[in-house]
Design a protein around this motif. Structure first.
Motif, PDB file in Angstrom:
ATOM      1  N   THR A  85       0.846  -1.179   0.000  1.00  0.00           N
ATOM      2  CA  THR A  85       0.000   0.000   0.000  1.00  0.00           C
ATOM      3  C   THR A  85       0.891   1.243   0.000  1.00  0.00           C
ATOM      4  O   THR A  85       2.102   1.158   0.252  1.00  0.00           O
ATOM      5  N   ILE A  86       0.290   2.387  -0.235  1.00  0.00           N
ATOM      6  CA  ILE A  86       1.037   3.646  -0.174  1.00  0.00           C
ATOM      7  C   ILE A  86       1.613   3.836   1.222  1.00  0.00           C
ATOM      8  O   ILE A  86       2.767   4.236   1.387  1.00  0.00           O
ATOM      9  N   ALA A  87       0.814   3.527   2.236  1.00  0.00           N
ATOM     10  CA  ALA A  87       1.271   3.681   3.620  1.00  0.00           C
ATOM     11  C   ALA A  87       2.472   2.801   3.913  1.00  0.00           C
ATOM     12  O   ALA A  87       3.430   3.229   4.579  1.00  0.00           O
ATOM     13  N   GLU A  88       2.452   1.581   3.418  1.00  0.00           N
ATOM     14  CA  GLU A  88       3.561   0.652   3.673  1.00  0.00           C
ATOM     15  C   GLU A  88       4.844   1.117   2.996  1.00  0.00           C
ATOM     16  O   GLU A  88       5.934   1.013   3.572  1.00  0.00           O
TER      17      GLU A  88
ATOM     18  N   MET B  69       5.573   4.260   2.270  1.00  0.00           N
ATOM     19  CA  MET B  69       6.017   5.455   2.983  1.00  0.00           C
ATOM     20  C   MET B  69       6.667   5.103   4.311  1.00  0.00           C
ATOM     21  O   MET B  69       7.701   5.680   4.684  1.00  0.00           O
ATOM     22  N   LEU B  70       6.101   4.163   5.028  1.00  0.00           N
ATOM     23  CA  LEU B  70       6.663   3.769   6.319  1.00  0.00           C
ATOM     24  C   LEU B  70       8.062   3.198   6.144  1.00  0.00           C
ATOM     25  O   LEU B  70       8.992   3.564   6.877  1.00  0.00           O
ATOM     26  N   ALA B  71       8.228   2.325   5.162  1.00  0.00           N
ATOM     27  CA  ALA B  71       9.535   1.719   4.929  1.00  0.00           C
ATOM     28  C   ALA B  71      10.561   2.755   4.493  1.00  0.00           C
ATOM     29  O   ALA B  71      11.697   2.775   4.988  1.00  0.00           O
ATOM     30  N   ASP B  72      10.169   3.628   3.577  1.00  0.00           N
ATOM     31  CA  ASP B  72      11.107   4.624   3.066  1.00  0.00           C
ATOM     32  C   ASP B  72      11.455   5.674   4.111  1.00  0.00           C
ATOM     33  O   ASP B  72      12.605   6.110   4.217  1.00  0.00           O
ATOM     34  N   GLN B  73      10.456   6.095   4.889  1.00  0.00           N
ATOM     35  CA  GLN B  73      10.715   7.075   5.932  1.00  0.00           C
ATOM     36  C   GLN B  73      11.618   6.491   7.012  1.00  0.00           C
ATOM     37  O   GLN B  73      12.491   7.185   7.559  1.00  0.00           O
ATOM     38  N   SER B  74      11.425   5.225   7.304  1.00  0.00           N
ATOM     39  CA  SER B  74      12.282   4.551   8.284  1.00  0.00           C
ATOM     40  C   SER B  74      13.724   4.512   7.804  1.00  0.00           C
ATOM     41  O   SER B  74      14.663   4.833   8.549  1.00  0.00           O
TER      42      SER B  74
ATOM     43  N   VAL C  28       8.708   5.372  13.752  1.00  0.00           N
ATOM     44  CA  VAL C  28       8.024   6.273  12.819  1.00  0.00           C
ATOM     45  C   VAL C  28       6.516   6.165  13.005  1.00  0.00           C
ATOM     46  O   VAL C  28       5.805   7.171  13.048  1.00  0.00           O
ATOM     47  N   PHE C  29       6.037   4.937  13.147  1.00  0.00           N
ATOM     48  CA  PHE C  29       4.603   4.713  13.294  1.00  0.00           C
ATOM     49  C   PHE C  29       4.071   5.366  14.566  1.00  0.00           C
ATOM     50  O   PHE C  29       3.021   6.019  14.555  1.00  0.00           O
ATOM     51  N   GLU C  30       4.796   5.195  15.657  1.00  0.00           N
ATOM     52  CA  GLU C  30       4.355   5.764  16.933  1.00  0.00           C
ATOM     53  C   GLU C  30       4.414   7.292  16.926  1.00  0.00           C
ATOM     54  O   GLU C  30       3.599   7.959  17.562  1.00  0.00           O
ATOM     55  N   LYS C  31       5.390   7.840  16.207  1.00  0.00           N
ATOM     56  CA  LYS C  31       5.463   9.297  16.087  1.00  0.00           C
ATOM     57  C   LYS C  31       4.237   9.820  15.355  1.00  0.00           C
ATOM     58  O   LYS C  31       3.640  10.838  15.746  1.00  0.00           O
ATOM     59  N   MET C  32       3.828   9.116  14.304  1.00  0.00           N
ATOM     60  CA  MET C  32       2.626   9.517  13.571  1.00  0.00           C
ATOM     61  C   MET C  32       1.381   9.337  14.429  1.00  0.00           C
ATOM     62  O   MET C  32       0.433  10.133  14.339  1.00  0.00           O
ATOM     63  N   ARG C  33       1.389   8.313  15.268  1.00  0.00           N
ATOM     64  CA  ARG C  33       0.260   8.112  16.168  1.00  0.00           C
ATOM     65  C   ARG C  33       0.116   9.305  17.131  1.00  0.00           C
ATOM     66  O   ARG C  33      -0.991   9.766  17.419  1.00  0.00           O
TER      67      ARG C  33
ATOM     68  N   VAL D   6      -3.436   6.020  11.393  1.00  0.00           N
ATOM     69  CA  VAL D   6      -2.008   6.337  11.257  1.00  0.00           C
ATOM     70  C   VAL D   6      -1.526   5.929   9.863  1.00  0.00           C
ATOM     71  O   VAL D   6      -0.736   6.644   9.229  1.00  0.00           O
ATOM     72  N   LYS D   7      -2.009   4.815   9.374  1.00  0.00           N
ATOM     73  CA  LYS D   7      -1.667   4.413   8.006  1.00  0.00           C
ATOM     74  C   LYS D   7      -2.163   5.465   7.003  1.00  0.00           C
ATOM     75  O   LYS D   7      -1.487   5.753   6.010  1.00  0.00           O
ATOM     76  N   GLY D   8      -3.319   6.030   7.300  1.00  0.00           N
ATOM     77  CA  GLY D   8      -3.821   7.095   6.446  1.00  0.00           C
ATOM     78  C   GLY D   8      -2.918   8.310   6.460  1.00  0.00           C
ATOM     79  O   GLY D   8      -2.690   8.950   5.417  1.00  0.00           O
ATOM     80  N   LEU D   9      -2.388   8.641   7.629  1.00  0.00           N
ATOM     81  CA  LEU D   9      -1.459   9.778   7.709  1.00  0.00           C
ATOM     82  C   LEU D   9      -0.198   9.501   6.906  1.00  0.00           C
ATOM     83  O   LEU D   9       0.363  10.405   6.274  1.00  0.00           O
TER      84      LEU D   9
END
Length: 295
Positions: free
Chosen positions: A19-22, A24-29, A39-44, A142-145
């Motif tokens: 997904t787009i979220a997945e 973004m999460l991997a790349d941002q990490s 990263v996920f908890e920061k977005m939370r 959070v995935k939406g963010l």
């Protein structure tokens, strides 16, 4: 990042089955050097601030220091309880929530810039009202963010997200596109559908000037956040229904850049044109002793 354009983003999603979220999460990490969990908890934490801002805007005094704005979110919320809204309950709720966050910003409260303070109400308005409507948990939001962040990343690196650079199309327009694309993914749409939602949203804000009265992020900024939330939902529904952006979304982003660079200075957050220079706008600046600052 493995992507610089919306097309590249969808290609990465397709080739890796993500997904787009997945993505973004991997790349941002990887880019930040922080684990995905961090990263996920920061977005939370960011999302919690958004929810707090909505609640504050609906229940507390949000009169701005200038006295120009405040409590419109509460007026809309009250209106919903006394009559049937023309928009329907859900869209009207998103509008009220967007106004609430934007009014919290104007009254010096805590918000999350998405992508800017001037457009801070649109994503929370869409997300929080949708969460309540569909019963999604915070992890889903959070995935939406993350999805919205990926879209915003592309827009920021290929066009503008600043009203001073590209007009309100860059602030409110970008936020509408981010919210629309993310909402498509939150509702189970494909990355391709999400990108169409971005294009549909952005096309309908091209040329929107930044003309804040008195140079304050109040008039017309707050009201534009309310309208923006509704527009984002409309774009998401169109895309989920199969409506396509005939002009590819990346090309729409480029047009936003072209329009922004061609926009006159007085229409780019200087308070020298547009609504700021109407007779009423000038009178407000005079009363607030802001006239010399924005001549």
């Amino acid at each position: 990042m493995r992507f610089r354009t919306l097309k590249q983003l969808t290609e990465v999603c397709a080739s890796e089955g993500l997904t787009i979220a997945e993505v973004m999460l991997a790349d941002q990490s990887q880019e930040s050097g922080k684990p995905p969990e961090y990263v996920f908890e920061k977005m939370r934490a960011y999302y919690q601030i958004m929810k707090e801002a909505v609640a504050k805007g609906l229940t507390e005094d949000t009169t701005s220091r200038s006295g120009l704005t405040g409590k419109d979110a509460q007026r809309v919320a009250s209106y919903m309880t006394t009559t049937e809204a023309s928009l329907g309950e859900e869209a009207c709720k998103a509008m009220a929530y967007a106004l609430a966050v934007s009014e919290v910003n104007a009254s010096m409260g805590r918000i999350i810039a998405t992508p800017t303070a001037g457009s801070c109400g649109i994503i929370p308005g869409v997300f929080i009202s949708s969460q309540q409507r569909f019963g999604w948990d915070d992890d889903h939001m959070v995935k939406g963010l993350l999805s919205a962040g990926a879209i915003g990343y592309v827009i920021a690196n290929n066009s503008f997200v600043s009203g001073a650079e590209g007009g309100c199309q860059a602030e409110v327009g970008s936020a509408i596109g981010m919210a629309a694309g993310a909402l498509v993914e939150l509702r189970g749409g494909t990355p391709e559908q999400a990108m169409h939602a971005v294009g549909l949203a952005l096309k309908n804000t091209l040329g929107l000037i930044c003309d804040p009265v008195g140079g304050l992020v109040e008039i017309p900024c707050i009201i534009r956040n309310g309208f923006g939330a509704v527009n984002a939902m409309a774009a998401a529904d169109m895309a989920l229904a199969g409506v396509r952006s005939v002009i590819p979304s990346d090309e729409v982003v480029q047009v936003m850049y072209e329009v922004g660079t061609a926009m006159r200075e007085k229409h780019r957050e200087t308070a020298k044109g547009g609504l700021a220079q109407t007779p009423t706008g000038q009178q407000i600046m005079k009363e607030l002793n802001l006239g010399k600052k924005h001549r």
